[in-house]
Write a protein that holds these residues in place. Structure first.
Motif, PDB file in Angstrom:
ATOM      1  N   THR A   1       3.854  -3.351  -1.866  1.00  0.00           N
ATOM      2  CA  THR A   1       5.105  -2.607  -1.728  1.00  0.00           C
ATOM      3  C   THR A   1       5.531  -1.959  -3.038  1.00  0.00           C
ATOM      4  O   THR A   1       6.280  -0.978  -3.020  1.00  0.00           O
ATOM      5  CB  THR A   1       6.243  -3.521  -1.244  1.00  0.00           C
ATOM      6  OG1 THR A   1       6.429  -4.596  -2.174  1.00  0.00           O
ATOM      7  CG2 THR A   1       5.946  -4.088   0.131  1.00  0.00           C
TER       8      THR A   1
ATOM      9  N   ILE B   1      -4.795  -5.953   1.932  1.00  0.00           N
ATOM     10  CA  ILE B   1      -3.902  -6.018   3.091  1.00  0.00           C
ATOM     11  C   ILE B   1      -4.682  -6.414   4.337  1.00  0.00           C
ATOM     12  O   ILE B   1      -4.234  -7.241   5.138  1.00  0.00           O
ATOM     13  CB  ILE B   1      -3.200  -4.659   3.304  1.00  0.00           C
ATOM     14  CG1 ILE B   1      -2.213  -4.398   2.163  1.00  0.00           C
ATOM     15  CG2 ILE B   1      -2.465  -4.631   4.642  1.00  0.00           C
ATOM     16  CD1 ILE B   1      -1.565  -3.036   2.216  1.00  0.00           C
TER      17      ILE B   1
ATOM     18  N   SER C   1      -5.539 -10.094   4.193  1.00  0.00           N
ATOM     19  CA  SER C   1      -4.373 -10.980   4.344  1.00  0.00           C
ATOM     20  C   SER C   1      -3.900 -11.051   5.792  1.00  0.00           C
ATOM     21  O   SER C   1      -3.190 -11.987   6.171  1.00  0.00           O
ATOM     22  CB  SER C   1      -3.223 -10.481   3.456  1.00  0.00           C
ATOM     23  OG  SER C   1      -2.709  -9.251   3.920  1.00  0.00           O
TER      24      SER C   1
ATOM     25  N   PRO D   1       2.579 -12.445   1.808  1.00  0.00           N
ATOM     26  CA  PRO D   1       3.927 -11.875   1.804  1.00  0.00           C
ATOM     27  C   PRO D   1       4.857 -12.482   2.852  1.00  0.00           C
ATOM     28  O   PRO D   1       6.055 -12.587   2.625  1.00  0.00           O
ATOM     29  CB  PRO D   1       3.676 -10.393   2.102  1.00  0.00           C
ATOM     30  CG  PRO D   1       2.274 -10.143   1.671  1.00  0.00           C
ATOM     31  CD  PRO D   1       1.534 -11.412   1.935  1.00  0.00           C
TER      32      PRO D   1
ATOM     33  N   GLU E   1       4.831  -3.452   6.391  1.00  0.00           N
ATOM     34  CA  GLU E   1       3.380  -3.353   6.251  1.00  0.00           C
ATOM     35  C   GLU E   1       2.894  -1.957   6.611  1.00  0.00           C
ATOM     36  O   GLU E   1       2.011  -1.412   5.949  1.00  0.00           O
ATOM     37  CB  GLU E   1       2.701  -4.400   7.139  1.00  0.00           C
ATOM     38  CG  GLU E   1       2.871  -5.825   6.650  1.00  0.00           C
ATOM     39  CD  GLU E   1       2.329  -6.843   7.629  1.00  0.00           C
ATOM     40  OE1 GLU E   1       1.791  -6.437   8.681  1.00  0.00           O
ATOM     41  OE2 GLU E   1       2.438  -8.052   7.350  1.00  0.00           O
TER      42      GLU E   1
ATOM     43  N   SER F   1       3.827   0.402   3.787  1.00  0.00           N
ATOM     44  CA  SER F   1       2.982   0.147   2.625  1.00  0.00           C
ATOM     45  C   SER F   1       1.588   0.740   2.821  1.00  0.00           C
ATOM     46  O   SER F   1       1.040   1.380   1.920  1.00  0.00           O
ATOM     47  CB  SER F   1       2.864  -1.363   2.371  1.00  0.00           C
ATOM     48  OG  SER F   1       4.116  -1.916   2.041  1.00  0.00           O
TER      49      SER F   1
ATOM     50  N   ASP G   1       5.021  -9.223  -1.888  1.00  0.00           N
ATOM     51  CA  ASP G   1       4.010  -8.318  -1.361  1.00  0.00           C
ATOM     52  C   ASP G   1       3.706  -7.258  -2.416  1.00  0.00           C
ATOM     53  O   ASP G   1       4.434  -6.262  -2.532  1.00  0.00           O
ATOM     54  CB  ASP G   1       4.515  -7.660  -0.073  1.00  0.00           C
ATOM     55  CG  ASP G   1       3.438  -6.806   0.593  1.00  0.00           C
ATOM     56  OD1 ASP G   1       2.352  -6.673   0.005  1.00  0.00           O
ATOM     57  OD2 ASP G   1       3.681  -6.294   1.691  1.00  0.00           O
TER      58      ASP G   1
END
Length: 312
Positions: A157, A60, A63, A252, A6, A9, A154
């Motif tokens: 990514t 992101i 999430s 993810p 994460e 990313s 995900d």
């Protein structure tokens, strides 16, 4: 591992946003000075990529918030919006500019500006691509690129990597269109380059939308993982067999597992409860991404189906 992915990313997306802002500004300035349709399309491309990066960061962030059962697919939703934005804005505007330039061709002036800006863009996009590649490589493992994209849960990514790859290809196409048009004194080459950039963006948007769609409507783990889960559950002495095993990704690293299990007839309610606790613990130790596990007894499910058919 998940935290590192994460973080990489997020870093890749931030690097892409910073690079795209600088690139978009220089491309629009060059397009205004030279009148190049391909350069204008590249500016639109970079502007769309900047907005897409913001949407991915939002996805992101959403999430990672506390689970919202009314909106469980936040990241996948924003991934789909990114794909639609690339098609509607990037692809549509580039195609429009290219066709307009073919209908009303104009020679490119001050081509040196275009070459300078494309070189500048190549450096920035290349740097952003390296960040995106590192983030993608950390989850790719030994799999091929398209296999890794297909199996990834995900989108962040691979979206930055895929968008930056398309951006680099767009720069090459713009350079070829401008160079050929200048050398051959053919103003149509610039318009054709703009259309080709639009087609590249169209392909990227279709591919990303296809990948996001599968996750948005509900996608489970791969067959090999299902087989291992079944074996793991059936190893428990209290389980006679597993009739049905269903999974679904909510994020993810957030998977729901539903089990329809036939426990041994001699088990008491306390025994069943203890068996469920053991199974939950063993599953989540081996598969920490499985955050929710639901059980259904085969005998109860069979009785319910039988009762429903009798009432009918």
């Amino acid at each position: 591992m998940a935290k590192n992915v994460e973080r990489e990313s997020r870093l890749a997306i931030i690097a892409a946003i910073a690079g795209n802002i600088a690139i978009a500004i220089t491309k629009f300035i060059a397009a205004g000075l030279t009148g190049s349709s391909a350069m204008l399309s590249e500016g639109i491309h970079s502007l769309v990529d900047t907005g897409n990066g913001g949407l991915m960061l939002l996805g992101i962030h959403k999430s990672q918030q506390a689970p919202d059962f009314e909106h469980p697919f936040e990241l996948y939703f924003w991934s789909l919006i990114v794909a639609i934005a690339i098609f509607a804005v990037g692809c549509g505007m580039s195609m429009y500019e290219g066709i307009t330039h073919l209908i009303h061709p104009e020679p490119i002036g001050k081509a040196a500006w275009n070459y300078a800006v494309l070189g500048f863009a190549l450096v920035f996009e290349g740097s952003s691509w390296v960040f995106g590649w590192k983030a993608f490589r950390s989850v790719r493992g030994r799999r091929g690129i398209f296999e890794a994209i297909r199996k990834s849960k995900d989108p962040s990514t691979f979206m930055v990597f895929f968008e930056d790859s398309a951006a680099l290809l767009g720069i090459v196409i713009a350079f070829i269109g401008i160079f050929v048009g200048q050398q051959l004194h053919n103003p149509y080459a610039d318009g054709l380059a703009s259309i080709m950039i639009g087609l590249v963006l169209g392909f990227v948007s279709f591919f990303l939308a296809y990948e996001s769609k599968g996750l948005l409507i509900g996608e489970g783990v791969d067959r090999e993982t299902l087989r291992r889960l079944r074996t793991l559950v059936e190893k428990d002495d209290s389980v006679e067999h597993v009739s049905r095993l269903l999974t679904m990704y909510f994020g993810p690293h957030e998977v729901m597992l539903t089990l329809e299990v036939k426990f041994r007839d001699e088990l008491s309610m306390v025994g069943v409860r203890n068996a469920i606790g053991r199974i939950q613990k063993s599953v989540q130790e081996d598969y920490p991404d499985i955050t929710r596990i639901y059980f259904a007894s085969e005998s109860i499910s069979h009785d319910q189906r039988h009762g429903d058919s009798s009432e009918g």
